[in-house]
Enzyme design. Structure first.
Site, mmCIF file in Angstrom:
data_model
loop_
_atom_site.group_PDB
_atom_site.id
_atom_site.type_symbol
_atom_site.label_atom_id
_atom_site.label_comp_id
_atom_site.label_asym_id
_atom_site.label_seq_id
_atom_site.Cartn_x
_atom_site.Cartn_y
_atom_site.Cartn_z
ATOM 1 N N TYR A 128 -1.379 -3.246 -13.325
ATOM 2 C CA TYR A 128 -2.377 -3.083 -14.390
ATOM 3 C C TYR A 128 -2.080 -1.821 -15.217
ATOM 4 O O TYR A 128 -1.824 -1.884 -16.396
ATOM 5 C CB TYR A 128 -3.781 -2.934 -13.773
ATOM 6 C CG TYR A 128 -4.523 -4.202 -13.477
ATOM 7 C CD1 TYR A 128 -3.875 -5.391 -13.186
ATOM 8 C CD2 TYR A 128 -5.919 -4.215 -13.472
ATOM 9 C CE1 TYR A 128 -4.591 -6.542 -12.900
ATOM 10 C CE2 TYR A 128 -6.647 -5.357 -13.194
ATOM 11 C CZ TYR A 128 -5.979 -6.519 -12.907
ATOM 12 O OH TYR A 128 -6.696 -7.646 -12.618
ATOM 13 N N SER A 129 -2.126 -0.639 -14.530
ATOM 14 C CA SER A 129 -2.097 0.647 -15.246
ATOM 15 C C SER A 129 -0.753 0.909 -15.905
ATOM 16 O O SER A 129 0.293 0.494 -15.402
ATOM 17 C CB SER A 129 -2.388 1.789 -14.271
ATOM 18 O OG SER A 129 -3.584 1.552 -13.588
ATOM 19 N N GLU A 244 -12.161 -5.687 -6.239
ATOM 20 C CA GLU A 244 -11.471 -4.503 -5.746
ATOM 21 C C GLU A 244 -12.484 -3.457 -5.275
ATOM 22 O O GLU A 244 -12.243 -2.726 -4.329
ATOM 23 C CB GLU A 244 -10.598 -3.930 -6.880
ATOM 24 C CG GLU A 244 -9.751 -2.734 -6.477
ATOM 25 C CD GLU A 244 -8.876 -2.207 -7.619
ATOM 26 O OE1 GLU A 244 -8.840 -2.820 -8.692
ATOM 27 O OE2 GLU A 244 -8.242 -1.164 -7.407
ATOM 28 N N SER A 382 -12.029 5.056 -12.093
ATOM 29 C CA SER A 382 -12.429 6.415 -11.678
ATOM 30 C C SER A 382 -13.953 6.501 -11.535
ATOM 31 O O SER A 382 -14.690 5.684 -12.100
ATOM 32 C CB SER A 382 -11.937 7.447 -12.690
ATOM 33 O OG SER A 382 -12.755 7.393 -13.844
ATOM 34 N N GLU A 384 -15.984 8.545 -12.829
ATOM 35 C CA GLU A 384 -16.666 8.759 -14.118
ATOM 36 C C GLU A 384 -16.906 7.407 -14.797
ATOM 37 O O GLU A 384 -17.982 7.151 -15.342
ATOM 38 C CB GLU A 384 -15.814 9.653 -15.041
ATOM 39 C CG GLU A 384 -15.717 11.115 -14.609
ATOM 40 C CD GLU A 384 -14.745 11.331 -13.460
ATOM 41 O OE1 GLU A 384 -13.885 10.463 -13.224
ATOM 42 O OE2 GLU A 384 -14.842 12.379 -12.781
HETATM 43 C C1 LIG Z 1 -3.164 6.526 -5.471
HETATM 44 C C2 LIG Z 1 -3.362 5.616 -6.633
HETATM 45 C C3 LIG Z 1 -2.987 4.294 -6.527
HETATM 46 C C4 LIG Z 1 -3.097 3.451 -7.625
HETATM 47 N N1 LIG Z 1 -2.656 2.155 -7.504
HETATM 48 C C5 LIG Z 1 -2.631 1.376 -8.600
HETATM 49 C C6 LIG Z 1 -2.038 0.074 -8.532
HETATM 50 O O1 LIG Z 1 -1.569 -0.372 -7.484
HETATM 51 N N2 LIG Z 1 -1.989 -0.653 -9.662
HETATM 52 C C7 LIG Z 1 -2.498 -0.219 -10.858
HETATM 53 O O2 LIG Z 1 -2.442 -0.957 -11.825
HETATM 54 N N3 LIG Z 1 -3.068 1.002 -10.951
HETATM 55 C C8 LIG Z 1 -3.139 1.814 -9.863
HETATM 56 N N4 LIG Z 1 -3.697 3.075 -9.948
HETATM 57 C C9 LIG Z 1 -4.108 3.568 -11.245
HETATM 58 C C10 LIG Z 1 -5.600 3.789 -11.419
HETATM 59 O O3 LIG Z 1 -6.255 2.586 -11.613
HETATM 60 C C11 LIG Z 1 -5.756 4.766 -12.614
HETATM 61 O O4 LIG Z 1 -5.239 6.010 -12.220
HETATM 62 C C12 LIG Z 1 -7.201 4.908 -13.019
HETATM 63 O O5 LIG Z 1 -7.678 3.751 -13.620
HETATM 64 C C13 LIG Z 1 -7.384 6.095 -14.001
HETATM 65 O O6 LIG Z 1 -6.512 5.984 -15.081
HETATM 66 P P1 LIG Z 1 -5.556 7.198 -15.509
HETATM 67 O O7 LIG Z 1 -4.889 7.727 -14.293
HETATM 68 O O8 LIG Z 1 -4.731 6.735 -16.631
HETATM 69 O O9 LIG Z 1 -6.553 8.338 -16.013
HETATM 70 P P2 LIG Z 1 -7.261 8.421 -17.435
HETATM 71 O O10 LIG Z 1 -7.844 7.098 -17.783
HETATM 72 O O11 LIG Z 1 -6.352 9.046 -18.396
HETATM 73 O O12 LIG Z 1 -8.464 9.396 -17.115
HETATM 74 C C14 LIG Z 1 -8.315 10.819 -17.024
HETATM 75 C C15 LIG Z 1 -9.682 11.425 -16.730
HETATM 76 O O13 LIG Z 1 -10.609 11.143 -17.793
HETATM 77 C C16 LIG Z 1 -11.763 10.483 -17.303
HETATM 78 N N5 LIG Z 1 -12.196 9.466 -18.246
HETATM 79 C C17 LIG Z 1 -11.417 8.580 -18.906
HETATM 80 N N6 LIG Z 1 -12.171 7.783 -19.689
HETATM 81 C C18 LIG Z 1 -13.459 8.163 -19.526
HETATM 82 C C19 LIG Z 1 -14.732 7.710 -20.054
HETATM 83 N N7 LIG Z 1 -14.811 6.677 -20.912
HETATM 84 N N8 LIG Z 1 -15.860 8.348 -19.643
HETATM 85 C C20 LIG Z 1 -15.788 9.388 -18.770
HETATM 86 N N9 LIG Z 1 -14.626 9.856 -18.243
HETATM 87 C C21 LIG Z 1 -13.488 9.253 -18.613
HETATM 88 C C22 LIG Z 1 -11.316 9.833 -15.996
HETATM 89 O O14 LIG Z 1 -12.391 9.642 -15.112
HETATM 90 C C23 LIG Z 1 -10.329 10.862 -15.461
HETATM 91 O O15 LIG Z 1 -11.018 11.883 -14.788
HETATM 92 C C24 LIG Z 1 -3.626 3.940 -8.856
HETATM 93 C C25 LIG Z 1 -4.035 5.266 -8.950
HETATM 94 C C26 LIG Z 1 -3.906 6.105 -7.876
HETATM 95 C C27 LIG Z 1 -4.342 7.538 -8.027
#
Ligand SMILES: Cc1cc2nc3c(=O)[nH]c(=O)nc-3n(C[C@H](O)[C@H](O)[C@H](O)COP(=O)(O)OP(=O)(O)OC[C@H]3O[C@@H](n4cnc5c(N)ncnc54)[C@H](O)[C@@H]3O)c2cc1C
Length: 397
Positions: A128-129, A244, A382, A384
């Site tokens: 996804y990500s 999930e 997350s 948030e």
């Molecule tokens: C250990 C681990 C395993 C993972 N495994 C997978 C996987 O197998 N497959 C997959 O697809 N993904 C996976 N992920 C990804 C995970 O789904 C994303 O990290 C998550 O959705 C957050 O996206 P980002 O890291 O891009 O952070 P960002 O979206 O860039 O967010 C950064 C910060 O801003 C805050 N934020 C962003 N938007 C808002 C809003 N609208 N309101 C308030 N706060 C906000 C967030 O809460 C966070 O604190 C994994 C992540 C981790 C850490």
């Protein structure tokens, strides 16, 4: 609300307990007790035992291999497996793509993929990500262009958990750049051995190889591996995310974790007394126990309430927030309890060191686990973002 188990439920609890005691793989127990890192084969060893018993997918409809248990039986089962510290089953096939396939897939897709998810023959990962699309998932850019009977996929995914072991991945890809973001996404099943896929490790803070970057360069995917309709993948994606988040509260394993913290704090000393009698430490343990009990009752209320059989709703965001915070607090307390014994086992410091371990066994995983569990408030959406969902969907703000 009825909080006691019925005689039938108690008998079921005993049956599960006995089964685990008699069938949990001994070599796996040994590795877990030693705090050794577990391999793919280790994870699959317990999977196979449950598969042979017919207990591998309790939440699936019976026609596809489910057990037909009531929500309370499923709760008992997860409580008992956590209490016995059974290794967690990989969710990507069983809890994520499996339900998507039996809900949205064609009869051919169901016949092809579901039996192999149940048996453990196929290990799945979640694509996804992307570097620019996490919380704002709909802005994803990995593109799939239809050419005859195939899609040609180009792009990059990230944080893909355990993709290094995966046989298959389910990917969100953009199939229409001109539509609104959510309306131009499709859900593709991709064989991870297809030419053009590169999996590159990301080593995390605790020194572990758990997540990866996945690069897709001109990857040719047969069009019959599209689930549901082209450009309707967002429907599957949202359905999967709600699944999930269920079970993400981790109440049963946190209860076991709390018992362990107490055991450690009874053994470790503060001056000439057990750490557990230190008023400050004791207060933290008590606060955690109260919050965990409240979370457990919230989960049970969901099981017993009018929506019990309707599947996960926005309330699952609440369980995710509290559950993940509690999991992190548990690792903080464990690290505090083991004190300086925790430091040498943070593998990030001294990769390759073969010094004989010092300190008690329970200290060995405290630091890596502490660092690893920072992830719980980020993944699965997350915390948030979950708060935003509660504000909108539950509180109507
Ligand atoms: C250990 C681990 C395993 C993972 N495994 C997978 C996987 O197998 N497959 C997959 O697809 N993904 C996976 N992920 C990804 C995970 O789904 C994303 O990290 C998550 O959705 C957050 O996206 P980002 O890291 O891009 O952070 P960002 O979206 O860039 O967010 C950064 C910060 O801003 C805050 N934020 C962003 N938007 C808002 C809003 N609208 N309101 C308030 N706060 C906000 C967030 O809460 C966070 O604190 C994994 C992540 C981790 C850490």
């Amino acid at each position: 609300m009825e909080m006691e188990f019925s005689p039938e439920e108690l008998a079921f609890q005993q049956e599960v307990r006995t089964f685990i005691a008699e069938n949990y793989p001994a070599q796996l127990r040994g590795k877990q007790d030693e705090g050794d890192e577990l391999s793919k084969e280790d994870f699959l060893a317990w999977h196979k035992v449950l598969y042979e018993k017919g207990w591998i997918a309790p939440a699936w409809p019976v026609e596809y291999g489910g057990t037909g248990w009531t929500p309370t039986q499923r709760f008992i089962f997860s409580e008992e497996t956590a209490r016995a510290e059974c290794v967690k089953l990989m969710p990507f096939g069983l809890t994520m793509v499996g339900p998507v396939i039996y809900t949205f897939g064609t009869p051919e897709q169901k016949a092809r993929f579901l039996p192999r998810i149940l048996s453990g023959e196929d290990w799945w990962c979640q694509g996804y990500s992307e570097p620019g699309a996490g919380s704002d998932l709909a802005s994803l850019r990995t593109a799939a262009v239809r050419e005859g009977d195939e899609y040609i996929v180009n792009g990059q995914k990230t944080w893909t958990t355990l993709a290094q072991h995966a046989d298959w991945g389910f990917f969100l890809v953009r199939t229409n750049k001109d539509a609104k973001p959510q309306e131009g996404i499709s859900f593709l099943l991709i064989d991870m051995k297809t030419p053009g896929i590169t999996v590159r490790p990301i080593i995390t803070l605790g020194g572990e190889h758990e997540v990866n970057e996945v690069f897709l360069e001109n990857v040719r995917v047969p069009a019959d591996q599209l689930v549901y309709e082209e450009n309707k993948g967002w429907t599957c994606a949202k359905f999967l995310l709600a699944h999930e988040r269920t079970g993400i509260a981790g109440v049963a394993s946190s209860k076991r974790g709390l018992e362990k913290v107490k055991e450690i704090a009874r053994t470790e000393v503060d001056g000439d007394k057990p750490l557990l009698s230190n008023a400050f430490f004791k207060r933290k343990v008590a606060e955690l126990e109260i919050d965990l009990t409240a979370l457990e009752f919230t989960e049970l209320r969901g099981l017993a309430g009018p929506n019990a059989n309707k599947g996960p709703g926005p309330e699952s965001s609440l369980l995710k927030i509290k559950g993940s915070e509690i999991q992190q607090r548990l690792t903080e307390l464990t690290l505090e309890a083991v004190g300086h014994y925790g430091a040498p086992y943070f593998r990030g410091f001294d990769e390759g060191d073969n010094a004989h371990p010092i300190g008690p066994d329970y200290a060995h995983r405290a630091a890596p686990t502490y660092f690893n569990m920072r992830k719980t408030t980020i993944y699965g959406g997350s915390n948030e973002i979950q708060r935003g969902i509660i504000a909108k969907m539950v509180l109507g703000l």
